[in-house]
Write an enzyme that holds these catalytic residues in place. Sequence first.
Site: not given
Length: 386
Positions: A41, A166
């Site tokens: 991220e 994810d």
Amino acid sequence: MNCQLKEIQNKPHFKVINTDLALAEICHIVQQKSVIALDTEFIRIRTLYPKLGLIQLYDGEQVYLIDPIVIQNFSPFVALLANQSVLKVLHASSEDLEVFLHYFQQLPIPMRDTQIMANFLNFPNSTGLATLIQHYFQLEIDKGASRTDWLARPLSEKQLIYAAADVWYLLPLYQRMQQELAKTVWQKAVEDDCNSLLIKREQSKDPELAYLSIANGWRLDSLQLMRLKLLAKWRQEEAMKRDLALNFVVRSEHLLQVAKYNPKHTSELLELGLTTQEVRIHGKKILHLLTQVKRIQPIEYPAPIVRIADDPRYKKTLKALQEKLKALSPRDLPIEVIASKRSLESLIKWYWLEEESVEKLPDLLIGWRREFGLALLATLKSNEKI
């Protein structure tokens, strides 16, 4: 079968890793695995390079959320990235690869990208992770935290669960897709395309060639291109030095205008459309670069940029290649996976303009595409004789 997967039965659970010791310990554990899932991220608004906020890792047993803001010693993680015995699975990995290369000077090898795998399993181009998870597991992923500022601390439980999901679902997704892929002849092709992605990401962008990335450079003559080359090289080096996105140094269209009209004063820069901030910060430097062109011999100017689309043979040739490609394409593989319009144009350019250079082979003549590329090249050559 779905109900037997613990990832489908349970919500993501995770450990936050925020010390050097904890990172070393989990990397030692994960080095023993044969396959792991990775994600990152980051944010990037005005910067040239992404700003890493979180690394997600799942080894099939535990999700680890690694905090890069507080950890100092990443050498165990770099060793994991480089470990050839551990396959790293990512999805739509291009920007993640950029992150790893920038922060750790190491790409994850070997690597498989589930978006590339999807291309060979008859999914549309650039299929998203959520779509694949919905297809294989009938699960809807909550994307409510997708706009998180990943550099902010503390991250909420909701944000951490979002990040963990994810990779929590990515690993079983890879395993399911690999089972399907094993029933096809395209496993080597997937490997080739993933390796190609790694190779291209590792190739550094040469500031000397930055001018070639500026739109409409083909409209300039050699002298104007020389100006653009100096300006674009300076801009890229300035962007790298200041970690600033290229267009936040000077906009590309403004560089093109400067190269075309060769202004002599800062007032002319404003007349050409440059912003007051661009002129205030960089105006004198831009004008100085323009004066340097006078000391360069014309023989050193770049050659004009040739657009093959302007060639009278182009439309007929492209159509012939597209028809040949359609005839060549196997039933179980979308045509665009073999060759896009851009890759067909690259083959044409290589044949017409680059004298079939073995040092500049187009993608269609490399790896699994080569047999298709050679057939297309034969069509290209025969089309010339008509």
